[in-house]
Design an enzyme around this catalytic site. Structure first.
Site, PDB file in Angstrom:
ATOM      1  CB  CYS A  97      -7.238  29.124 -35.878  1.00  0.00           C
ATOM      2  SG  CYS A  97      -5.969  29.887 -36.757  1.00  0.00           S
ATOM      3  N   GLY A 123      -8.873  25.108 -40.289  1.00  0.00           N
ATOM      4  CA  GLY A 123      -7.338  25.376 -40.551  1.00  0.00           C
ATOM      5  C   GLY A 123      -6.563  24.200 -40.742  1.00  0.00           C
ATOM      6  CG  ASN A 182     -10.314  31.409 -34.391  1.00  0.00           C
ATOM      7  OD1 ASN A 182     -11.514  31.197 -33.949  1.00  0.00           O
ATOM      8  ND2 ASN A 182      -9.770  31.716 -35.061  1.00  0.00           N
ATOM      9  N   GLY A 183      -8.443  34.083 -34.301  1.00  0.00           N
ATOM     10  CA  GLY A 183      -8.540  35.634 -34.358  1.00  0.00           C
ATOM     11  C   GLY A 183      -7.482  36.166 -35.141  1.00  0.00           C
ATOM     12  CE1 TYR A 220     -15.443  27.707 -47.264  1.00  0.00           C
ATOM     13  CE2 TYR A 220     -14.420  29.361 -45.879  1.00  0.00           C
ATOM     14  CZ  TYR A 220     -14.398  28.070 -46.749  1.00  0.00           C
ATOM     15  OH  TYR A 220     -13.276  27.425 -46.912  1.00  0.00           O
ATOM     16  CB  SER A 231     -19.686  25.888 -47.347  1.00  0.00           C
ATOM     17  OG  SER A 231     -18.569  25.239 -46.803  1.00  0.00           O
ATOM     18  CG  ASP A 246     -20.211  28.529 -53.430  1.00  0.00           C
ATOM     19  OD1 ASP A 246     -20.444  27.920 -52.422  1.00  0.00           O
ATOM     20  OD2 ASP A 246     -19.085  28.471 -54.354  1.00  0.00           O
ATOM     21  CG  ASP A 247     -20.302  29.276 -49.147  1.00  0.00           C
ATOM     22  OD1 ASP A 247     -19.983  28.125 -49.523  1.00  0.00           O
ATOM     23  OD2 ASP A 247     -19.586  30.108 -48.588  1.00  0.00           O
TER      24      ASP A 247
HETATM   25  O1  LIG Z   1     -14.689  32.872 -54.431  1.00  0.00           O
HETATM   26  P1  LIG Z   1     -13.997  31.912 -53.905  1.00  0.00           P
HETATM   27  O2  LIG Z   1     -12.617  32.834 -53.432  1.00  0.00           O
HETATM   28  O3  LIG Z   1     -13.709  30.915 -54.604  1.00  0.00           O
HETATM   29  O4  LIG Z   1     -14.250  31.648 -52.353  1.00  0.00           O
HETATM   30  C1  LIG Z   1     -15.663  31.374 -52.176  1.00  0.00           C
HETATM   31  C2  LIG Z   1     -15.800  29.864 -52.179  1.00  0.00           C
HETATM   32  O5  LIG Z   1     -14.603  28.913 -51.383  1.00  0.00           O
HETATM   33  C3  LIG Z   1     -15.347  28.294 -50.410  1.00  0.00           C
HETATM   34  O6  LIG Z   1     -15.251  26.938 -50.753  1.00  0.00           O
HETATM   35  P2  LIG Z   1     -14.192  25.866 -50.291  1.00  0.00           P
HETATM   36  O7  LIG Z   1     -13.582  24.992 -51.276  1.00  0.00           O
HETATM   37  O8  LIG Z   1     -13.145  26.453 -49.495  1.00  0.00           O
HETATM   38  O9  LIG Z   1     -14.829  24.912 -49.046  1.00  0.00           O
HETATM   39  P3  LIG Z   1     -16.127  24.116 -48.682  1.00  0.00           P
HETATM   40  O10 LIG Z   1     -16.102  22.732 -49.573  1.00  0.00           O
HETATM   41  O11 LIG Z   1     -16.438  24.101 -47.449  1.00  0.00           O
HETATM   42  O12 LIG Z   1     -17.215  24.931 -49.716  1.00  0.00           O
HETATM   43  C4  LIG Z   1     -16.856  28.855 -50.324  1.00  0.00           C
HETATM   44  O13 LIG Z   1     -17.680  27.761 -50.003  1.00  0.00           O
HETATM   45  C5  LIG Z   1     -16.955  29.182 -51.659  1.00  0.00           C
HETATM   46  O14 LIG Z   1     -17.231  28.050 -52.602  1.00  0.00           O
HETATM   47  N1  LIG Z   2      -7.347  32.495 -38.295  1.00  0.00           N
HETATM   48  C1  LIG Z   2      -6.800  32.613 -37.370  1.00  0.00           C
HETATM   49  O1  LIG Z   2      -7.303  32.630 -36.181  1.00  0.00           O
HETATM   50  C2  LIG Z   2      -5.456  33.062 -37.274  1.00  0.00           C
HETATM   51  C3  LIG Z   2      -4.567  33.234 -35.726  1.00  0.00           C
HETATM   52  C4  LIG Z   2      -3.558  34.050 -35.980  1.00  0.00           C
HETATM   53  N2  LIG Z   2      -3.836  35.529 -36.318  1.00  0.00           N
HETATM   54  C5  LIG Z   2      -2.391  33.378 -37.002  1.00  0.00           C
HETATM   55  O2  LIG Z   2      -2.238  34.003 -38.044  1.00  0.00           O
HETATM   56  O3  LIG Z   2      -1.925  32.556 -36.834  1.00  0.00           O
HETATM   57 MG   LIG Z   3     -17.299  26.051 -51.418  1.00  0.00          MG
END
Ligand SMILES: O=P(O)(O)OC[C@H]1O[C@H](OP(=O)(O)OP(=O)(O)O)[C@H](O)[C@@H]1O
Ligand SMILES: NC(=O)CC[C@H](N)C(=O)O
Ligand SMILES: [Mg+2]
Length: 505
Positions: A2, A28, A102-103, A259, A305, A367-368
């Site tokens: 978050c 989020g 957040n957490g 990420y 990312s 990919d990241d």
């Molecule tokens: O293996 P997966 O479960 O698919 O997760 C990994 C992927 O998800 C994220 O991208 P995302 O589309 O969330 O965001 P981005 O546009 O910041 O890359 C991350 O950058 C990878 O591309």
């Molecule tokens: N990713 C988060 O920081 C989540 C905050 C909190 N645990 C929720 O579920 O709302």
């Molecule tokens: Mg991605």
């Protein structure tokens, strides 16, 4: 993950909180909320959706006041459907507190029980954040001298929170009539930083998950909140700060750098963009050891990312860098969407392969990270359909093999594509001709190289080591069962569970 914001300003802050939340939208996408303080009165509005969809002019008008907090939610406890679990939260005693977190807490069930049986506080949702707020409220009540509160009493309360609570928590809270209290858990797992702005009327203060929210709102970055530290800003803009943990050890989540965080943020002294460039360098060296470079015609990122890592990898290997996937800018991040079906569908909606970049080429896709494999499976398929001859894949993060319990929604091992598979098997699973994963030591070095003082990381999803010490295989098994039951629609909590719990306790 978050995003949270807290501001003590000199004029109305509603627009400022809104603008800052927009800058944290990547953390989020499920719900957003703002609570402002107008004298001793709080105003709050929260709803499901993106910031720009949640707040209408009438909602903004109803958020007067010179101080406020805000949150964008990515649920890791409870469910994404429950509006009651959206943040901020409010309790009326002591003093009146609004709160954003957040957490993710690891001992929230035990805390919920002790809150009910010992502290006589009823928790009405499945949100760990509501539990944390009530622990804070209870400790503030115990630390306060009658009806008045001073910064030292608040710091004593945060110290007590640190002793009772386990897990990851970066928090902003407003205490009615007093000001803004912010704190970070003793490991500093989630980020939190402080900024200021010198207005004509005096100094304004902002606490935010990431520095991009400060800088994008015209505030100057002052510093990170230390692991275990609490900062209190009173309504006149005076800042009080104190280390409240007995043994703080900065151990930030490594996945923030991979990420979660925006590349233009600086966290714990390390700029995220620079860290991703470095990840690309280390990954390039491993690619050179595992794939014949003559076989690679072109390197491509999977937007968004992975761009910095892919760019730097290509440059280090002296390979051509092209953007073959075009991203639809109106589709958000797929990994943080709730539910596998929507994530899968969104990858196709989000990314489109341009055949001219793929036709008859051997491509190295970067990919990241690969978590569930949702993105990589689809992407390799798309690259082949667009005419690629060979598709190699490289991940700037190591294999994700273990659940995360500190604020990233990957609670079960069986959903992780690398769980129980060798890299060769994962390559087969995603349809790639070869797959290269970053080594964990190299990932850590990519960050530590930029700040040698930062040597410890919360890297449980890669190595299964949980820094809070309370997460073992029995804990993870319970988490897995809960998640499976939840998926099958069995009653495992929620409002009704809590009410039953209250009646039976
Ligand atoms: O293996 P997966 O479960 O698919 O997760 C990994 C992927 O998800 C994220 O991208 P995302 O589309 O969330 O965001 P981005 O546009 O910041 O890359 C991350 O950058 C990878 O591309
Ligand atoms: N990713 C988060 O920081 C989540 C905050 C909190 N645990 C929720 O579920 O709302
Ligand atoms: Mg991605």
């Amino acid at each position: 993950m978050c995003g949270i914001i807290g501001i003590v300003g000199r004029g109305p802050v509603n627009q400022l909180v809104y603008d800052s939340l927009l800058l944290l939208q990547h953390r989020g996408q499920d719900a957003a909320g703002i609570a402002t303080a107008y004298g001793n009165h709080f105003n709050m509005y929260k709803a499901h959706g993106l910031v720009r969809d949640v707040f209408r002019t009438r909602n903004m008008r109803d958020l007067p006041g010179h101080a406020g907090i805000g949150q964008v939610r990515y649920p890791t406890a409870g469910s994404s459907d429950s509006l009651e679990e959206a943040q901020p939260f409010y309790v009326n005693a002591p003093f009146g507190i609004t709160f954003a977190h957040n957490g993710n807490l690891t001992n929230w069930r035990e805390l919920r029980e002790s809150l009910f049986k010992v502290d006589q506080r009823h928790i009405n949702t499945n949100s760990d954040s509501e539990v944390l707020l009530n622990v804070l409220a209870h400790e503030l009540q115990s630390a306060a001298k009658g009806t008045s509160l001073d910064p030292q009493a608040m710091f004593n309360a945060v110290a007590a929170v640190h002793r009772r609570v386990k897990g990851a928590y970066s928090v902003v809270a407003q205490i009615a009539g007093y000001g803004l209290l912010a704190f970070r858990d003793p490991f500093g797992i989630r980020p939190l930083c402080l900024g200021k702005f010198e207005s004509e009327l005096g100094t304004e203060w902002m606490v935010a998950s990431e520095s991009v929210a400060l800088e994008g709102s015209g505030f100057d970055f002052v510093r990170d909140v230390d692991a275990g530290e609490a900062i209190f800003v009173d309504l006149d803009g005076n800042v009080h700060e104190k280390q409240c943990a007995d043994n703080p050890v900065l151990t930030p989540c490594i996945f923030e750098y991979v990420y979660f965080a925006r590349p233009d943020s600086t966290i714990n002294g390390v700029n995220v963009y620079n860290a991703r460039l470095k990840m690309g360098e280390y990954l390039a060296d491993k690619v050179a050891r595992q794939i014949r470079l003559q076989e690679i015609d072109v390197v491509m990122p999977i937007p968004d990312s992975s761009r910095p890592a892919a760019m730097q990898l290509a440059s280090r290997l002296d390979l051509e860098y092209r953007e073959g996937f075009i991203k639809n800018r109106y589709v958000g991040r797929t990994f943080i969407m709730p539910g596998q079906a929507v994530r899968k569908k969104s990858v196709r909606q989000k990314l489109n392969a341009m055949s001219m970049e793929f036709k008859d080429k051997n491509v190295l896709l970067v990919d990241d990270s690969i978590v569930r494999g949702t993105t990589s499976r689809e992407i390799v398929d798309m690259a082949r359909a667009a005419g690629a001859r060979k598709v190699f894949f490289a991940s700037a993060a190591p294999p994700v093999c273990f659940p995360n319990v500190y604020g990233i929604d990957m609670p079960t091992q069986d959903e992780l594509i690398a769980n129980g598979r060798t890299p060769e098997e994962v390559a087969k699973e995603i349809g790639a001709d070869a797959l290269v994963y970053q080594d964990l030591e190299d990932l850590k070095s990519a960050i530590s190289d930029l700040n040698p003082a930062l040597t410890q990381f919360e890297s449980s999803c890669f190595d299964g080591q949980y820094v809070t010490g309370d997460v073992d295989s029995a804990y993870l098994e319970r988490l897995r069962l809960t998640r499976h039951q939840a998926k099958e629609g069995q009653a495992v909590g929620g409002l009704q569970f809590n009410m039953g719990y209250a009646a039976n306790a």
